[in-house]
Design an enzyme around this catalytic site. Structure first.
Site, PDB file in Angstrom:
ATOM      1  N   SER A  45       0.860  -1.181   0.000  1.00  0.00           N
ATOM      2  CA  SER A  45       0.000   0.000   0.000  1.00  0.00           C
ATOM      3  C   SER A  45       0.893   1.227   0.000  1.00  0.00           C
ATOM      4  O   SER A  45       2.069   1.151   0.375  1.00  0.00           O
ATOM      5  CB  SER A  45      -0.880  -0.009   1.258  1.00  0.00           C
ATOM      6  N   TYR A  77      -1.873  -0.344  11.016  1.00  0.00           N
ATOM      7  CA  TYR A  77      -1.849  -0.613   9.576  1.00  0.00           C
ATOM      8  C   TYR A  77      -0.575  -0.070   8.945  1.00  0.00           C
ATOM      9  O   TYR A  77       0.114  -0.772   8.188  1.00  0.00           O
ATOM     10  CB  TYR A  77      -3.088   0.026   8.943  1.00  0.00           C
TER      11      TYR A  77
END
Length: 257
Positions: A132, A145
């Site tokens: 990501s 995250y």
């Protein structure tokens, strides 16, 4: 002979798009995940599904790799959308939310690679980590995250460095906003707060992205297919950013745009 590809988190989003793209291309595809959607994608594409229960999809990957007929030449460890999730930062370290973020986005990738590594070495295969842009920068309210995603790049580089001499390639792809079910859920607070439709919410979060739009799962799947293909045979240890240009924006200059 068809290559064998294991896709963790193949029931929705990017993982499902990869299964739909790769299976018709002649790959023998195995998909794992934590939801029954995995079976639906398998029925649609002809892939083989293994459903693993939470906290991670590692059991499914292990099951694929233990089968004598399933010696994968490629492992797509999808942690950005398919096998991963974001949580708000906990009020103190080591809470359940933080552990969940690390398990879903990092521990599962570790376990999947460990399970498939003997076959990857035997077949001189490759691993693609779906990371990501949170692997490269820090977004708000996503401590676990972001931490896991940064570590995922380190895992990719270690696999590439340590097992490259045995013919194993490892790379990562870093998408920005992608129109997946997980991202749709992340739009809901913005939609409720400002009375926006889902399309308008995506437009809002992408207003400073040079391409002014999110990616589709199919667009990311096409990039994944390339990185896993023989055409990328010399590419290893690389991070491909597929974010519409979001990560190149000089934030302090936005006021002048």
């Amino acid at each position: 002979m068809a290559r064998v590809v294991v896709i963790t988190g193949g029931g929705t989003g990017i993982g499902a798009a990869c299964a739909r793209l790769m299976h018709p291309a002649g790959e023998r595809v195995f998909i794992t995940g934590r939801r029954d959607a995995v079976r639906a994608v398998a029925n649609e594409t002809g892939a083989t599904a293994l459903v693993a229960m939470p906290p991670t999809a590692r059991c499914g990957a292990s099951g694929c790799c233990r089968r004598s007929s399933t010696r994968p030449a490629g492992l797509m460890s999808s942690s950005a959308a398919p096998a991963g999730w974001a949580t708000a930062p906990p009020p103190r370290p080591a809470t359940a939310n933080e552990r969940e973020a690390l398990d879903g986005n990092l521990t599962s990738a570790f376990a999947s690679v460990r399970a498939c590594l003997p076959s990857l070495i035997a077949r001189r295969g490759n691993v693609l980590f779906v990371a990501s842009i949170a692997s490269l920068a820090a977004g708000p309210q996503a401590c676990g995250y972001v931490t896991a995603k940064h570590a995922l790049i380190g895992l990719m580089r270690s696999v590439a460095r340590d097992y490259g001499p045995q013919g194993v390639r490892a790379n990562a792809i870093c998408p920005g906003w992608v129109t997946t079910p997980m991202a749709d859920e992340e739009m809901h607070p913005l939609m409720q707060a400002e009375g926006l439709s889902l399309t308008e919410a995506y437009q809002r979060v992408c207003r400073d992205v040079p391409l002014r739009r999110p990616a589709s799962p199919e667009e990311i799947a096409q990039a994944c297919q390339f990185l896993c293909s023989p055409q990328a045979a010399i590419i290893s240890g690389a991070t491909l950013v597929a974010d519409g240009g979001a990560s190149i924006v000089d934030v302090p200059t936005l006021a002048f745009a």
